[in-house]
Every structure is written in C-alpha cells, then in structure tokens.
Design a protein around this motif. Structure first.
Motif, PDB file in Angstrom:
ATOM      1  N   ALA A  88      28.404  -6.754  68.828  1.00  0.00           N
ATOM      2  CA  ALA A  88      28.550  -7.763  67.765  1.00  0.00           C
ATOM      3  C   ALA A  88      30.283  -8.041  67.779  1.00  0.00           C
ATOM      4  CB  ALA A  88      28.099  -6.834  66.450  1.00  0.00           C
ATOM      5  N   MET A  89      30.277  -9.234  67.609  1.00  0.00           N
ATOM      6  CA  MET A  89      31.728  -9.974  67.338  1.00  0.00           C
ATOM      7  C   MET A  89      32.540  -9.311  68.788  1.00  0.00           C
ATOM      8  SD  MET A  89      32.330  -9.338  63.497  1.00  0.00           S
ATOM      9  CE  MET A  89      32.171  -7.778  63.316  1.00  0.00           C
ATOM     10  N   ARG A  91      33.044  -6.643  69.956  1.00  0.00           N
ATOM     11  CA  ARG A  91      33.949  -5.605  69.728  1.00  0.00           C
ATOM     12  C   ARG A  91      34.051  -4.363  70.816  1.00  0.00           C
ATOM     13  NH1 ARG A  91      37.051  -7.680  65.999  1.00  0.00           N
ATOM     14  NH2 ARG A  91      36.156  -7.926  64.209  1.00  0.00           N
ATOM     15  N   MET A 148      35.547  -1.087  64.986  1.00  0.00           N
ATOM     16  CA  MET A 148      34.735  -1.950  64.375  1.00  0.00           C
ATOM     17  C   MET A 148      35.731  -1.963  62.717  1.00  0.00           C
ATOM     18  SD  MET A 148      30.997  -1.233  64.953  1.00  0.00           S
ATOM     19  CE  MET A 148      31.060   0.437  64.731  1.00  0.00           C
ATOM     20  N   ARG A 150      37.458  -3.940  61.285  1.00  0.00           N
ATOM     21  CA  ARG A 150      37.511  -5.195  60.727  1.00  0.00           C
ATOM     22  C   ARG A 150      36.116  -5.787  60.420  1.00  0.00           C
ATOM     23  NH1 ARG A 150      41.370  -9.474  63.360  1.00  0.00           N
ATOM     24  NH2 ARG A 150      41.457  -7.996  64.971  1.00  0.00           N
ATOM     25  N   ALA A 151      35.026  -5.224  60.697  1.00  0.00           N
ATOM     26  CA  ALA A 151      33.605  -5.404  60.342  1.00  0.00           C
ATOM     27  C   ALA A 151      33.292  -4.845  58.975  1.00  0.00           C
ATOM     28  CB  ALA A 151      32.747  -4.860  61.347  1.00  0.00           C
ATOM     29  N   ASP A 155      28.181  -2.861  57.629  1.00  0.00           N
ATOM     30  CA  ASP A 155      27.382  -3.349  58.681  1.00  0.00           C
ATOM     31  C   ASP A 155      27.625  -2.581  59.975  1.00  0.00           C
ATOM     32  OD1 ASP A 155      26.450  -5.706  57.510  1.00  0.00           O
ATOM     33  OD2 ASP A 155      28.118  -6.945  58.296  1.00  0.00           O
ATOM     34  N   GLN A 156      28.810  -1.496  59.924  1.00  0.00           N
ATOM     35  CA  GLN A 156      29.133  -1.032  61.171  1.00  0.00           C
ATOM     36  C   GLN A 156      28.066   0.079  61.790  1.00  0.00           C
ATOM     37  OE1 GLN A 156      32.793   1.010  60.009  1.00  0.00           O
ATOM     38  NE2 GLN A 156      33.931  -0.916  59.671  1.00  0.00           N
ATOM     39  N   TYR A 159      25.477  -2.423  63.591  1.00  0.00           N
ATOM     40  CA  TYR A 159      25.993  -2.669  64.799  1.00  0.00           C
ATOM     41  C   TYR A 159      26.066  -1.740  65.924  1.00  0.00           C
ATOM     42  CZ  TYR A 159      27.605  -7.138  62.500  1.00  0.00           C
ATOM     43  OH  TYR A 159      27.760  -8.320  61.557  1.00  0.00           O
TER      44      TYR A 159
END
Ligand code: FMN
Length: 215
Positions: A88-89, A91, A148, A150-151, A155-156, A159
């Motif tokens: 995700a993103m 990361r 993570m 900044r997520a 959601d962490q 993810y």
C-alpha cells in the motif's frame, strides 16, 4: 523462558552455508543471484498451490533460498527498487525475518543479502505447531509501523495484513512451482516471538510461513 538449541553448522548440497556460534561471528550471507526465469507455468503453479504441514529437516540449498526470498519480496525493478509483491502506497513496510537452524537473519531486498540478527535457533518460537522446530526455514513477516506513519492510523493494521498476504502468496506459488512444502501460520505467540526477535514497539509480527522439502 524458552531455551534455544545451540547454533549449528550446515552443509547443504555440498555448499558451505554458514557456521557461527556467537552473534558477533555471524556474517552477512550474500545470496547468489535469484533465478528469474523458468519454473512451472503460472496456471500450473496455481493448480498445485496448497498447504502442507509435514516437512523434511533437510536444509534448502542457498540458490533455492535465494530465489525463494526474491519471489517472496525481492526487487524486480531495480530502477525503482519496487518488489515482487505490492505494498500500500509503496511503503514496503513488511520485513522478512528468516529463522534457520544457524540463527535469525533479516532479508534485505535491496542488496539481496541476509543480515544477521540473532545467533540462536529460534525456529521453535515461530509458532505453536511442532513442525516449526525442525523445518529448515521459517519466514516471519514483521510490519514496521514506522514506515506507515503517514498512513491513517485506522488503515495501518489493514495494510500490514494485506501486504503480508501478497508476500505469503508469492511464497505459496514459488513452492508450488518448485515442489516445496509450505504453510502460512497465524498460530503463533506474537508477544513472545517479538521478544525473541527483539522487535521495537512499533514493529509487529503479522504471520509466519514455514518452507521446506515435503516429508
Ligand atoms: C491468515 C492465515 C493463517 C493461517 N494460519 C495457519 C496456522 O497457524 N497453522 C496452519 O497449519 N495453517 C494455517 N493456515 C493455512 C490454512 O489452514 C489453509 O490455507 C487452509 O486450510 C486451506 O488450505 P490450502 O492452503 O491447502 O488451500 C493459515 C492460512 C491463512 C491464510
């Protein structure tokens, strides 16, 4: 307090693997280049993907371990450092710890090396099922929540779990392709394992996965 078996040396397929008795003697394992071609066709690997819970104690030759780790989460686009499994993103927050009889290592996808973590055989601590102690390889998927930060908090966990699933499935498919046995495992004592690995508070064990030759 769990007791661990002493570190041992292994000779696998005529290949000197590593021998170390103390942490300071453990060396980085420079993995041979992974094999990026061949194997069974994808559809056949999907057809044969399955969970096995009986393992031979025979260790994996280093080239096999190399390709296993690359398949799990190695770099497949060197220009960006992106990997065989999505995150995700982007990361890249899942670290793969590798518990072998010789000790515990951390897979570094960038250099394709195994970095020494502990000169202890912690395989028995990687799960509640008896086979984990004698199977040659137990992967431990650890989420680094610092990556993570900044997520959104909510959601962490999602993810971390999702991204681990992709890595695990890569391992499943590689094992199906190579005729290896594997099982992903959620049955583990996460706090005890985190302590054994000496994780930071912002690192979490998500799942483990055993790999070896079928019994
Ligand atoms: C998140 C997750 C956790 C699992 N945990 C365990 C486990 O702790 N021990 C085990 O023997 N199998 C475990 N499994 C394997 C499942 O039992 C197995 O995938 C399921 O029975 C279906 O069998 P198959 O993988 O052969 O299709 C786990 C699977 C997943 C996806």
């Amino acid at each position: 307090m769990r007791k661990y078996a002493p570190a041992a040396s292994i000779i696998s397929a005529g290949l000197f693997f590593i021998s170390s008795a103390f942490a300071e003697e453990m060396k980085t394992i420079v993995l041979p280049p992974p094999r990026m071609e061949g194997g069974k066709p994808l559809l056949q690997a999907l057809k044969e993907r399955k969970t096995d819970r009986e393992f031979s104690p025979e260790s994996l030759p280093l080239p096999m371990l190399s390709t296993l780790l690359w398949a799990a989460g190695g770099v497949n686009r060197p220009e960006t450092g992106k990997r065989t499994a999505p995150t995700a993103m982007d990361r890249r927050e899942i670290d793969i710890y590798v518990a072998l009889a010789e000790g515990l290592y951390l897979y570094d996808p960038g250099s394709h090396q195994l970095k020494p973590v502990l000169a202890q055989d912690i395989r028995a601590a990687t799960g509640g099922q008896p086979f984990v102690a004698s199977a040659p390889v137990n992967l431990v998927f650890v989420a680094d929540y610092a990556k993570m930060a900044r997520a959104p908090k909510e959601d962490q966990d999602f993810y971390a779990a999702t991204d681990t699933g992709y890595i695990s499935q890569n391992v499943y498919l590689f094992c199906a392709s190579e005729g290896l046995a594997t099982v992903v495992r959620g049955w583990l004592d996460r706090p005890a394992l985190a302590k054994a690995i000496k994780l930071r508070p912002d690192q979490k064990v998500i799942l483990a996965q055993t790999v070896g030759y079928p019994k």
